[in-house]
Design a protein around this motif. Structure first.
Motif, PDB file in Angstrom:
ATOM      1  N   ASN A 565       4.698  -0.413  18.015  1.00  0.00           N
ATOM      2  CA  ASN A 565       6.109  -0.789  18.104  1.00  0.00           C
ATOM      3  C   ASN A 565       6.953   0.099  17.191  1.00  0.00           C
ATOM      4  N   ALA A 566       6.476   0.295  15.953  1.00  0.00           N
ATOM      5  CA  ALA A 566       7.186   1.158  15.011  1.00  0.00           C
ATOM      6  C   ALA A 566       7.169   2.612  15.483  1.00  0.00           C
ATOM      7  N   ALA A 567       6.049   3.036  16.052  1.00  0.00           N
ATOM      8  CA  ALA A 567       5.928   4.416  16.530  1.00  0.00           C
ATOM      9  C   ALA A 567       6.923   4.704  17.649  1.00  0.00           C
ATOM     10  N   LEU A 568       7.056   3.775  18.576  1.00  0.00           N
ATOM     11  CA  LEU A 568       7.966   3.971  19.703  1.00  0.00           C
ATOM     12  C   LEU A 568       9.416   4.027  19.234  1.00  0.00           C
ATOM     13  N   ARG A 569       9.772   3.188  18.262  1.00  0.00           N
ATOM     14  CA  ARG A 569      11.136   3.254  17.743  1.00  0.00           C
ATOM     15  C   ARG A 569      11.385   4.577  17.032  1.00  0.00           C
ATOM     16  N   ASP A 570      10.351   5.096  16.373  1.00  0.00           N
ATOM     17  CA  ASP A 570      10.487   6.372  15.681  1.00  0.00           C
ATOM     18  C   ASP A 570      10.638   7.525  16.674  1.00  0.00           C
ATOM     19  N   VAL A 571       9.890   7.471  17.763  1.00  0.00           N
ATOM     20  CA  VAL A 571       9.884   8.567  18.741  1.00  0.00           C
ATOM     21  C   VAL A 571      11.028   8.450  19.744  1.00  0.00           C
ATOM     22  N   LEU A 572      11.298   7.221  20.212  1.00  0.00           N
ATOM     23  CA  LEU A 572      12.268   7.023  21.296  1.00  0.00           C
ATOM     24  C   LEU A 572      13.631   6.537  20.813  1.00  0.00           C
ATOM     25  N   GLY A 573      13.701   5.983  19.606  1.00  0.00           N
ATOM     26  CA  GLY A 573      14.974   5.478  19.102  1.00  0.00           C
ATOM     27  C   GLY A 573      14.974   3.972  18.963  1.00  0.00           C
ATOM     28  N   GLU A 574      15.946   3.453  18.235  1.00  0.00           N
ATOM     29  CA  GLU A 574      16.016   2.032  17.908  1.00  0.00           C
ATOM     30  C   GLU A 574      16.340   1.141  19.106  1.00  0.00           C
ATOM     31  N   THR A 575      16.828   1.728  20.202  1.00  0.00           N
ATOM     32  CA  THR A 575      17.153   0.902  21.373  1.00  0.00           C
ATOM     33  C   THR A 575      15.907   0.476  22.132  1.00  0.00           C
ATOM     34  N   CYS A 576      14.767   1.012  21.764  1.00  0.00           N
ATOM     35  CA  CYS A 576      13.499   0.647  22.399  1.00  0.00           C
ATOM     36  C   CYS A 576      13.046  -0.701  21.847  1.00  0.00           C
ATOM     37  N   ASP A 577      12.994  -1.728  22.689  1.00  0.00           N
ATOM     38  CA  ASP A 577      12.646  -3.081  22.246  1.00  0.00           C
ATOM     39  C   ASP A 577      11.374  -3.576  22.920  1.00  0.00           C
ATOM     40  N   GLN A 578      10.595  -4.335  22.168  1.00  0.00           N
ATOM     41  CA  GLN A 578       9.392  -4.943  22.719  1.00  0.00           C
ATOM     42  C   GLN A 578       9.746  -5.970  23.775  1.00  0.00           C
ATOM     43  N   ARG A 579       9.008  -5.960  24.890  1.00  0.00           N
ATOM     44  CA  ARG A 579       9.221  -6.940  25.959  1.00  0.00           C
ATOM     45  C   ARG A 579       7.989  -7.791  26.219  1.00  0.00           C
ATOM     46  N   GLY A 580       6.927  -7.522  25.513  1.00  0.00           N
ATOM     47  CA  GLY A 580       5.717  -8.314  25.700  1.00  0.00           C
ATOM     48  C   GLY A 580       4.512  -7.543  25.214  1.00  0.00           C
ATOM     49  N   SER A 581       3.398  -8.242  25.025  1.00  0.00           N
ATOM     50  CA  SER A 581       2.161  -7.581  24.628  1.00  0.00           C
ATOM     51  C   SER A 581       0.988  -8.471  24.979  1.00  0.00           C
ATOM     52  N   GLN A 582      -0.180  -7.873  25.025  1.00  0.00           N
ATOM     53  CA  GLN A 582      -1.412  -8.626  25.254  1.00  0.00           C
ATOM     54  C   GLN A 582      -2.541  -7.906  24.541  1.00  0.00           C
TER      55      GLN A 582
END
Length: 763
Positions: A565-582
């Motif tokens: 989750n932190a990696a994606l925000r770092d790479v893609l930006g803060e607008t990237c939000d978690q929508r689910g996980s398993q």
């Protein structure tokens, strides 16, 4: 049900609210009525009042009368009230208590008894329910309109429903009194506005007019005239109303983060969008792409009150446009199939029942192959004077669902059965003085926990004192305390065994093999099979034996979803939000909002971020703190739509690499994850992407597999094209093997490009 303990909702005794509502599925489904009349909607704004064991019928009726007549100034002579008139089949007497309270305000001829269909409220086939009292308004006035109440007359409409929740219906259909009585009232804002603005139709209020004006500029059948029934030849005005309603529904739902999909709430939205598309293109003769042009009008109308509409307008338009384009391509095929293969031709002289029924298999073909929701097929059939063979359609659907259901349950070892506690069962446990399960031990590792059986649940209900569950029985066990982690937050439950101890020497006399753990209102239900030669009863001493070896494969996957989750925000930006996980013992899956597929560089950077975090050997810590304090932590992340307890558990990786609210089980240090491989990145819905990844041994194996393919690709590149006549075939074979391999998605994309270059040389 019961609100989870230690959440703000759990302490409420009464409340008022205004909420955005979508009613287009389940038992309370208005979709079929939308467009046909003047007062049904799939989206509406609901004003509600609630009592949770506080006030009841007397106060609810008094509050309603005061608000309508004194605050809103509605003419008393136009109001009617209904109450539940009793039902012999249900074994329920008339709700004379509610009737008597209404007689304090209304004459007897305007306080009407009605049956269970209109005045006994149930959300589903099971669960809390009770009698209700509806308030109706006569738009005409100065007459006796009592015979028109609940008669689907557009001039005598229900404006407020007061629901008195005092029973619970179980799976057998039996009703039992709830331990506490509650009130749930709801009044639609659109209906209220129609009478306050002196309009005869909800669709004539100010909120709908800008949408109609825009639709008239896009349609090619003339302006909206408000006609109904037989007067609405060609269904023009029906289509206008339906499309206007659906434009509001889609805009609000997408602004809240929902997306059209093939199941759940996403499929409800897809059905609504496709219904609007069909109405607009076939009935209103609008050009494909018309529907997305209504979004800005909805945003302009409601955006000042709902800023999320303005903030998400561009994304909403993009999603609607793409969904509309995708279905428009199938719509023409579906209409042609319906007209050519289903509607009887003019030359067909037989008019028996067979020719007025849409066969179930053809309805299923429209649904499964051409993307036509069944309610859309039913609507088209009705317009053609036909009906759908729903039994045939449902048989086709059930066959498909059953195969899927059996596969899911078999994967959990449940043998086709799952035990679940509903409100009646959790209420029974509380009434019996059984405390919620102390599951604080779930965060311990490598320790067996002694506990006592407090209740045993089966498909036939709870076992009574003295009754035993025996070998082979499927049971759900409630303990006083437990070290098992119940499925929650996207993490699979712990598995293991419950060892049944002998009362005298504390030695195991048998066991229950646990294959599912769920929590209901604070009660942890351990579901499993009683082993050979064993028996268990209420009061039995037991020992919780969690499969910690399996948990050691689950925990790193959960911890790495936080890092991912932190990696994606770092790479893609803060607008990237978690929508689910398993997370399970095999892999992790992470859903997030992003408009397009990740590039090779983005995949590589995301993967490397997680790998670097593992190599840094950062501590993973958990701390329980007040919710308000936790929300104030800089950079803290919470899952959209989740309700968190107060106090809440905060899991931190390193000092601040990742800070999230989480109740799951985690590793103590990132090095325990050992390795990380991002194996796949795909779309699951418009604007929602999914990453699949591996840790520990599975990740190391994937790294080895990637290295093998990298070596094979290099060897292929070294072959001289002029001396290797079958070079393109060799490249094609390697490409096929590569596509089926499980290793780094970034590396796979790179190798695929290199292999394609070799193929071109060999042609």
């Amino acid at each position: 049900g019961r609100a989870p303990p230690n959440t703000p909702l759990a302490s409420l005794t009464k409340a008022v609210n205004s909420q955005k509502c979508i009613r287009a599925g389940g038992k309370h489904n208005d979709l079929e009525d939308v467009g046909r009349d003047t007062y049904h909607h799939t989206f509406f704004e609901m004003m509600g009042s609630w009592s949770f064991g506080d006030y009841f019928k007397k106060e609810a009726i008094e509050y309603a009368w005061e608000l309508l007549t004194e605050v809103y100034g509605i003419e008393q002579g136009r109001l009617y009230a209904t109450y539940f008139g009793g039902d012999e089949a249900l074994g329920l007497e008339a709700d004379e208590e509610a009737r008597d309270f209404w007689l304090r305000f209304l004459p007897e001829e305007r306080v009407l008894a009605c049956g269970a269909k209109d005045n006994f409220w149930e959300m589903g086939d099971t669960g809390p329910c009770g009698p209700c009292s509806e308030i109706h308004y006569d738009r005409i006035g100065n007459r006796d309109a009592s015979s028109l109440v609940n008669a689907d007359d557009p001039d005598v409409i229900e404006i407020w429903n007061l629901v008195f929740i005092q029973f619970n219906r179980d799976e057998s259909g039996s009703l039992a009194s709830l331990p506490a009585k509650h009130v749930d009232t709801g009044m639609g804002l659109e209906r209220l506005c129609s009478l306050l603005q002196d309009k005869t139709s909800n669709y004539d209020i100010d909120a709908f007019q800008p949408i109609f004006r825009k639709m008239e500029s896009l349609a090619n059948v003339g302006p909206y005239e408000g006609k109904l029934g037989k007067e609405d030849e060609g269904l023009k005005d029906t289509a206008y109303r339906a499309v206007a309603d659906h434009a509001r529904t889609l805009t609000f739902a997408l602004a809240d983060g929902a997306v059209p999909d093939n199941d759940g709430r996403g499929y409800v939205l897809r059905r609504i969008l496709r219904r609007a598309t069909r109405y607009g293109q076939q009935i209103l003769k609008a050009e494909p792409g018309f529907f997305s042009q209504l979004v800005p009008v909805v945003v302009d109308t409601f955006g000042s009150f709902y800023p999320e509409l303005v903030e998400n307008q561009a994304n909403i338009i993009e999603i609607v446009r793409e969904e509309e384009e995708a279905f428009s391509a199938m719509l023409e095929r579906g209409i042609k199939y319906f007209e050519d293969e289903i509607i009887p031709s003019d030359n067909d002289e037989s008019h028996d029942n067979k020719n007025t029924v849409v066969p179930g298999d053809k309805a299923f073909f429209l649904y499964d192959t051409l993307g036509f929701p069944i309610d859309l097929t039913e609507l088209m059939a009705e317009e053609a004077g036909m009906k759908v063979d729903m039994k045939g359609f449902e048989a086709e659907m059930e066959g498909q669902k059953q195969r899927s259901r059996e596969a899911r349950l078999a994967a959990k070892g449940l043998g086709g059965e799952r035990l679940e506690l509903i409100a009646e069962q959790t209420a029974w446990l509380a009434d019996e003085g059984i405390a919620v399960t102390d599951d604080s031990f779930k965060y311990q590792w490598d320790e067996d926990v002694d506990a006592v059986v407090k209740a045993i649940f089966t498909s036939d209900g709870f076992l009574k004192d003295g009754e035993k569950a025996k070998e082979g029985d499927m049971v759900g066990i409630v303990l006083d305390k437990s070290s098992f982690y119940a499925e929650a937050g996207g993490q699979d439950p712990d598995l293991g065994t419950i060892a049944i101890l002998s009362a005298d020497d504390e030695k195991p006399s048998g066991q229950v093999v646990i294959n599912d753990v769920q929590v209901y209102g604070g009660y942890v239900l351990h579901t499993g099979i009683v082993s050979q030669g064993a028996s268990i009863s209420v009061g039995s001493p037991i020992k919780c034996q969690v499969d910690y070896a399996r948990r050691r494969d689950v925990a790193p996957n959960h911890s790495m979803t936080h890092v991912l989750n932190a990696a994606l925000r770092d790479v893609l930006g803060e607008t990237c939000d978690q929508r689910g996980s398993q997370c399970n013992d095999e892999k992790l899956r992470f859903d997030f909002s992003f408009k397009s597929a990740l590039s090779v560089d983005q995949l590589r950077d995301t993967e490397n971020y997680v790998r670097d975090t593992i190599e840094k050997k950062l501590p993973v810590t958990a701390k329980v703190m007040p919710l308000a304090e936790a929300k104030a932590i800089p950079g803290v992340r919470a899952m959209f739509g989740e309700v968190y307890p107060d106090p809440v558990r905060v899991v931190t990786v390193g000092e601040d690499s990742s800070v999230e609210f989480c109740g799951g089980t985690h590793i103590a240090n990132t090095e325990e994850a050992e390795a990380f491989v991002l194996t796949e990145e795909t779309a699951v819905a418009k604007g929602i992407r999914r990453i699949t990844a591996l840790t520990r041994g599975a990740a190391r194996k994937a790294i080895e597999g990637g290295a093998k393919f990298e070596k094979l690709t290099s060897e292929l590149e070294a072959l001289p094209a002029d001396e290797t006549p079958d070079l393109d075939k060799r490249a094609g074979a390697l490409r096929k093997d590569l596509d089926s391999g499980e290793f780094s998605a970034a590396l796979k994309s790179e190798l695929r490009a290199r292999i394609e270059a070799v193929q071109k040389k060999g042609i």
